[in-house]
Structure formats: structure tokens, C-alpha cells
Motif scaffolding. Structure first.
Motif: not given
Length: 167
Positions: A16-43
Motif C-alpha cells: 500500500s505504501l509503495l502504491r501510494r508513494s510512486f506514480p506507477t505500481s512498478a515499485e510495488a510489483e518489483l518488491v512483490q516479485q523479489l519476495r515471491e522469488d526469494g530475492l528479498l535479502t532484507l526489508g
């Protein structure tokens, strides 16, 4: 405000924070994909008293010339508009750097405003003969050394995790 490592229940609030803070959903989708792929080292999140995420910093693996050198990339970094008068960005960055250092990571890279990230100790990657794939990004591509020998005998191409290539 509580600064801590993200946990599973934070995912919806981060999205929700990413979607309301950036002009497109690209960052939200990026984080979601990183999480799904097990590539989120740290949040790292900043939450209010109700647990609402008001700040977020994501770190994911990068490679140097195709090799894992225990380096990570910082992206995205976001602070909710309602609390931008507080130094949450600084707290998120430093908490992330401290945690990564404790876990034995060697360096952090970022693509962003050199003046902004320079305040936190990042320096031009070109100084160490390091580059990324984004054209025109030489000035914006920066590094932060966690391990004393992180830049010893290294040079070349830094590549971010695959989901960044979909941007």
C-alpha cells in the motif's frame, strides 16, 4: 515510530505504501516479485503505533561480473508523505546497513541522487571501476563498503536481481 526488520504481516502495508508513494505500481510489483522469488535479502520498515508501515527500505542480491560477492542493492527506499519531516529515511538506511554488516555482507549499491546518498556514506561506484547496465547512470550509481576489503581487486559490471530487468 518503530524501526525493525519486516515480517510477513507487513507485506500488505508495504504494498500500500509503495502504491501510494510512486506514480506507477512498478515499485510495488518489483518488491512483490523479489519476495515471491526469494530475492528479498532484507526489508526494513518504520511502523506507527498501530503497525502501519510508513517507511520501507528493500535490499536484494546483486552480482559482480556474474559472481555472488555478498553484495546487495538498495531499492526501493520510501517514506510516506505524512512523515517526511522526520528522519525516517536515515533511520531505515542505517538500520539496513547495520543489519547487513552483522550478517556479513560486504557492500551495498544504489542508483540514486549522489548528493542524497552521499550524506549516508555512499560514494561513486566509478571510483572503484564499477558500473551498472543503466545508460547515463554513472553519476547515480553508488556504493557503500561494509567489509574493509570489499573493493579490493574488484571491478566490472554490477547486475541487480532479475526482477529489476522487468522495470
Amino acid at each position: 515510530m518503530l524501526i525493525r526488520t519486516e515480517i510477513g504481516v507487513d507485506a500488505a502495508s508495504i504494498d500500500s505504501l509503495l502504491r501510494r508513494s510512486f506514480p506507477t505500481s512498478a515499485e510495488a510489483e518489483l518488491v512483490q516479485q523479489l519476495r515471491e522469488d526469494g530475492l528479498l535479502t532484507l526489508g526494513i520498515v518504520a511502523t506507527d503505533d498501530e503497525g502501519q508501515v510508513l517507511g520501507y527500505a528493500a535490499f536484494s542480491p546483486v552480482t559482480l561480473n556474474g559472481e555472488d560477492k555478498q553484495w546487495v542493492g538498495l531499492a526501493p527506499l520510501v517514506v510516506d508523505e505524512s512523515v517526511r519531516d522526520q528522519p525516517l529515511d536515515k533511520q531505515l538506511i542505517y538500520e539496513g546497513l547495520d543489519t547487513l554488516n552483522e550478517f556479513g555482507y560486504a557492500a551495498v549499491v544504489v542508483v540514486g541522487d549522489p548528493d542524497y546518498y552521499g550524506r549516508y556514506g555512499f560514494e561513486p561506484a566509478a571510483r572503484h571501476q564499477l558500473r551498472c547496465r543503466w545508460q547515463g547512470g554513472e553519476a547515480a550509481f553508488q556504493v557503500y563498503k561494509l567489509a574493509d576489503d570489499a573493493f579490493s581487486g574488484v571491478e566490472g559490471q554490477i547486475d541487480f536481481a532479475a526482477p529489476f530487468n522487468r522495470q
